[in-house]
Design a protein around this motif. Structure first.
Motif, short mmCIF file in Angstrom:
data_model
loop_
_atom_site.label_atom_id
_atom_site.label_comp_id
_atom_site.label_asym_id
_atom_site.label_seq_id
_atom_site.Cartn_x
_atom_site.Cartn_y
_atom_site.Cartn_z
N THR A 228 -12.02 -2.03 7.75
CA THR A 228 -10.63 -1.58 7.61
C THR A 228 -9.72 -2.80 7.55
O THR A 228 -9.76 -3.66 8.45
N ILE A 229 -8.90 -2.87 6.52
CA ILE A 229 -7.92 -3.95 6.37
C ILE A 229 -6.54 -3.32 6.39
O ILE A 229 -6.26 -2.39 5.62
N LEU A 230 -5.68 -3.80 7.26
CA LEU A 230 -4.30 -3.35 7.33
C LEU A 230 -3.39 -4.57 7.19
O LEU A 230 -3.58 -5.56 7.89
N MET A 231 -2.45 -4.47 6.28
CA MET A 231 -1.48 -5.55 6.09
C MET A 231 -0.09 -4.98 6.27
O MET A 231 0.22 -3.92 5.75
N GLU A 232 0.74 -5.71 7.00
CA GLU A 232 2.07 -5.20 7.32
C GLU A 232 3.22 -6.12 6.94
O GLU A 232 4.33 -5.66 6.70
N HIS A 233 2.97 -7.43 6.91
CA HIS A 233 4.08 -8.32 6.60
C HIS A 233 4.38 -8.27 5.10
O HIS A 233 3.45 -8.29 4.28
N PRO A 234 5.65 -8.19 4.71
CA PRO A 234 5.99 -8.08 3.30
C PRO A 234 5.40 -9.17 2.41
O PRO A 234 5.11 -8.92 1.23
N THR A 235 5.20 -10.37 2.95
CA THR A 235 4.60 -11.42 2.12
C THR A 235 3.14 -11.10 1.80
O THR A 235 2.62 -11.57 0.78
N ALA A 236 2.48 -10.32 2.65
CA ALA A 236 1.09 -9.96 2.42
C ALA A 236 0.96 -8.69 1.58
O ALA A 236 -0.03 -8.51 0.87
N THR A 237 1.96 -7.82 1.65
CA THR A 237 1.87 -6.53 0.96
C THR A 237 2.59 -6.50 -0.38
O THR A 237 2.45 -5.52 -1.12
N ALA A 238 3.33 -7.55 -0.72
CA ALA A 238 4.19 -7.53 -1.90
C ALA A 238 3.43 -7.22 -3.18
O ALA A 238 3.89 -6.43 -4.02
N THR A 239 2.25 -7.82 -3.37
CA THR A 239 1.49 -7.60 -4.60
C THR A 239 1.07 -6.14 -4.73
O THR A 239 1.18 -5.54 -5.80
N HIS A 240 0.61 -5.56 -3.62
CA HIS A 240 0.16 -4.17 -3.66
C HIS A 240 1.32 -3.20 -3.86
O HIS A 240 1.21 -2.24 -4.62
N THR A 241 2.42 -3.43 -3.17
CA THR A 241 3.55 -2.51 -3.30
C THR A 241 4.18 -2.59 -4.69
O THR A 241 4.61 -1.58 -5.24
N ALA A 242 4.21 -3.78 -5.27
CA ALA A 242 4.73 -3.92 -6.64
C ALA A 242 3.81 -3.21 -7.63
O ALA A 242 4.28 -2.54 -8.56
N PHE A 243 2.50 -3.38 -7.46
CA PHE A 243 1.53 -2.72 -8.33
C PHE A 243 1.70 -1.20 -8.24
O PHE A 243 1.72 -0.49 -9.25
N LEU A 244 1.85 -0.69 -7.01
CA LEU A 244 1.99 0.75 -6.81
C LEU A 244 3.29 1.26 -7.43
O LEU A 244 3.32 2.34 -8.04
N HIS A 245 4.35 0.50 -7.30
CA HIS A 245 5.64 0.89 -7.89
C HIS A 245 5.51 1.03 -9.40
O HIS A 245 6.00 2.01 -9.99
N HIS A 246 4.82 0.08 -10.02
CA HIS A 246 4.63 0.15 -11.48
C HIS A 246 3.74 1.35 -11.85
O HIS A 246 4.04 2.08 -12.81
N ALA A 247 2.67 1.57 -11.08
CA ALA A 247 1.77 2.68 -11.36
C ALA A 247 2.50 4.02 -11.28
O ALA A 247 2.30 4.90 -12.13
#
Length: 273
Positions: A228-247
């Motif tokens: 299980t990998i959990l990331m919470e700091h915006p610098t760590a999650t930015a790539t995933h959240t941007a990808f999800l926003h585009h999707a």
């Protein structure tokens, strides 16, 4: 998308975020739930702890991590079971850590607690149908040593989730045709307003989900090789959240998704044979 490793540096309090870290937030939520269960007002509990109400309020919202002495006193006053105190002591000691890396079957896996406080959960699935949407037959067909059967999702978790499905999720070489067809009908008929198919132009990145919690940055959750990998700091999650926003922006409409799942055209999205 690369996965950052667990960091031990304290995270700065984000604008609008109440708790400084996810560990601090989980600690605060559990302490406050115990306070309410025992019938303490914030003022009464603060008096018992020889703290000001304002200071205790910061503890109960995760903006201030209690000291080792304070967490001991709170556990005693709130009559927290000894077996649970060890977990709270560990959260207190590690409250400045951001990101998590632990075995999926770890005794203190926080996923259930995080799901319970999430406002929304958005799944990006690239190869397998997400667990909450699976039929029993489909889940049994894909369950192997590499893909162990996950914990059943609660109705509450399913109710707050949205699922973005890459076309590759609609087929799997180990799933019999009849089982696959049943699964597609299940997708069409179960929570149809929560499911979106994605165009084939979206790259099939490894699956992940984003959990949104009120007054806290988005949490990225990844299951990778029984870890299980959990990331919470915006610098760590930015790539995933941007990808999800585009999707989400390019996902098909609810009606178009249902049409594809209901029609013979679905077979065009499946691998031959």
């Amino acid at each position: 998308m690369s996965t950052p490793t667990t960091t031990a540096s304290a995270t700065a309090e984000e604008p609008g975020a109440r708790a400084k870290t996810l560990r601090g937030l989980l600690l605060a939520r559990e302490l406050d739930a115990a306070r309410q269960k025992q019938g303490f007002t914030t003022r009464a509990l603060a008096a018992g702890m020889s703290m000001s109400p304002a200071m205790l309020n910061r503890v109960m919202t995760g903006r201030r991590v209690p000291t080792a002495l304070e967490i001991g006193g709170l556990c005693s006053l709130l009559d927290i079971h000894p077996a649970r105190r060890h977990h709270l002591y560990r959260l207190t000691a590690n409250a400045d850590l951001t990101d998590w890396l632990l075995p999926t079957n770890a005794e203190e896996n926080p996923i259930g607690q995080i799901e319970a406080i999430a406002e929304t959960i958005t799944w990006f699935a690239s190869h397998l149908i997400p667990q909450p949407l699976r039929t029993t037959a489909y889940n049994n067909a894909i369950t192997t040593a590499a893909h162990p059967t996950p914990t059943a999702a609660s109705a509450q978790t399913t109710g707050i989730s949205m699922f973005l499905l890459h076309p590759q999720t609609l087929h799997h070489p180990g799933v019999p045709t009849a089982v696959s067809r049943e699964q597609l009908y299940h997708l069409r008929d179960t929570h149809p307003h929560k499911i979106r198919l994605l165009p084939t132009t979206i790259p099939p990145e490894p699956s992940f989900r984003v959990l949104d919690i009120d007054h806290f940055p988005p949490i990225v959750h990844i299951e990778h090789h029984n870890t299980t990998i959990l990331m919470e700091h915006p610098t760590a999650t930015a790539t995933h959240t941007a990808f999800l926003h585009h999707a989400k922006a390019v996902s098909l409409t609810v009606d178009h998704t249902r049409e594809l799942l209901a029609s013979a055209g679905v077979s065009d999205l499946r691998s031959p044979g």
